[in-house]
Design an enzyme around this catalytic site. Structure first.
Site, PDB file in Angstrom:
ATOM      1  N   GLU A  75       0.814  -1.221   0.000  1.00 15.18           N
ATOM      2  CA  GLU A  75       0.000   0.000   0.000  1.00 15.18           C
ATOM      3  C   GLU A  75       0.850   1.275   0.000  1.00 15.18           C
ATOM      4  OE1 GLU A  75      -2.848  -0.625  -0.676  1.00 15.18           O
ATOM      5  OE2 GLU A  75      -3.849  -2.117   0.576  1.00 15.18           O
ATOM      6  N   HIS A  94      -3.445   2.957   8.281  1.00 11.66           N
ATOM      7  CA  HIS A  94      -4.513   2.310   7.504  1.00 11.66           C
ATOM      8  C   HIS A  94      -4.923   1.043   8.240  1.00 11.66           C
ATOM      9  CE1 HIS A  94      -6.797   0.245   4.543  1.00 11.66           C
ATOM     10  NE2 HIS A  94      -5.818  -0.502   4.063  1.00 11.66           N
ATOM     11  N   HIS A  96      -8.316  -2.035   8.971  1.00  6.24           N
ATOM     12  CA  HIS A  96      -9.523  -2.695   8.470  1.00  6.24           C
ATOM     13  C   HIS A  96     -10.530  -2.774   9.622  1.00  6.24           C
ATOM     14  CE1 HIS A  96      -7.188  -5.013   5.067  1.00  6.24           C
ATOM     15  NE2 HIS A  96      -7.007  -3.702   5.020  1.00  6.24           N
ATOM     16  N   TYR A 121     -15.336  15.733  18.819  1.00  6.36           N
ATOM     17  CA  TYR A 121     -13.975  15.217  18.698  1.00  6.36           C
ATOM     18  C   TYR A 121     -13.682  14.638  17.318  1.00  6.36           C
ATOM     19  CZ  TYR A 121     -13.834  16.180  23.595  1.00  6.36           C
ATOM     20  OH  TYR A 121     -13.884  16.835  24.793  1.00  6.36           O
ATOM     21  N   HIS A 161     -13.215  -1.808   2.312  1.00  9.42           N
ATOM     22  CA  HIS A 161     -11.800  -2.045   2.601  1.00  9.42           C
ATOM     23  C   HIS A 161     -11.400  -1.512   3.975  1.00  9.42           C
ATOM     24  CE1 HIS A 161      -7.437  -1.901   0.825  1.00  9.42           C
ATOM     25  NE2 HIS A 161      -7.434  -2.199   2.106  1.00  9.42           N
TER      26      HIS A 161
END
Length: 215
Positions: A75, A94, A96, A121, A161
């Site tokens: 990635e 990143h 999941h 927030y 994703h």
């Protein structure tokens, strides 16, 4: 302790914390961080966030070429897009995470602002979160899609994703990511209830008070 060694330890510690709380299962997710010399550390491909070895974290040059450590995550184009378009970016996370991924699958999710305004927030730490289309994992087109935002978003949600968040440093990126997942969870908990979201006036007050990019 050198900056390299300290940042390797920080990546390992934060990654394990995220894994241990079920925010990214198996060998999913990746983290990168920029060093003061312009090079990068990034988690290796196929690695579990819960079992990282600091010594094996990938070291990349300023052009994101592999210098040392294990083979980096596929990635890289996704991470590089944030570093290239948001000059304040010091780290990218990143995951999941379950609720954020689920939110990306709903037909009524607003692609320009996926999180309902439930708490100040999420607005303070994330601004608006953009929903991007589905891409195959590792597809460089993900990076192109982030570049297409021209630096206007610090966080995106990849359809089916997972979320990606950029922050000024690793701690800021992790905390913002946690806020994204918790807000997605709240959105599901209150989805069929008569919930009271922040009003446009309250949102404007948060944006003004905390200097949030809300365009």
């Amino acid at each position: 302790m050198s900056e390299h060694a300290r940042l390797r330890e920080e990546i390992t510690r934060f990654a394990k914390s995220l894994f241990d709380r079920g925010l990214t299962p198996g060998s999913s997710g990746n983290i990168s961080a920029r060093l003061s010399d312009g090079t990068f550390l990034i988690t290796p491909t196929g690695s579990s966030m819960g079992f990282l070895d600091p010594a094996n974290i990938s070291h990349l040059d300023a052009d994101l070429g592999h210098l040392s450590g294990d083979k980096p995550t596929k990635e890289i184009p996704l991470h590089s897009a944030f570093y290239d378009t948001r000059q304040t970016t010091g780290a990218v996370v990143h995951l999941h995470s379950t609720h954020a991924v689920a939110l990306s699958m709903l037909a009524d999710t607003d692609p320009d602002n996926v999180l309902p305004p439930l708490t100040p927030y999420a607005i303070m730490r994330l601004g608006k979160v953009q929903l991007l289309p589905f891409f195959l994992p590792g597809d460089p087109a993900m990076g192109d899609a982030v570049r297409g935002l021209a630096g206007r978003r610090s966080a995106v949600l990849l359809a089916n994703h997972g979320p990606v968040v950029a922050g000024k440093d690793l701690e800021a990126a992790v905390y913002a990511m946690e806020e994204l997942e918790e807000t997605a969870k709240l959105a599901f908990m209150t989805r069929h209830l008569e919930r009271a979201c922040l009003t446009p006036g309250q949102i404007a007050d948060v944006v003004s008070r905390f200097d949030v990019d809300w365009e």
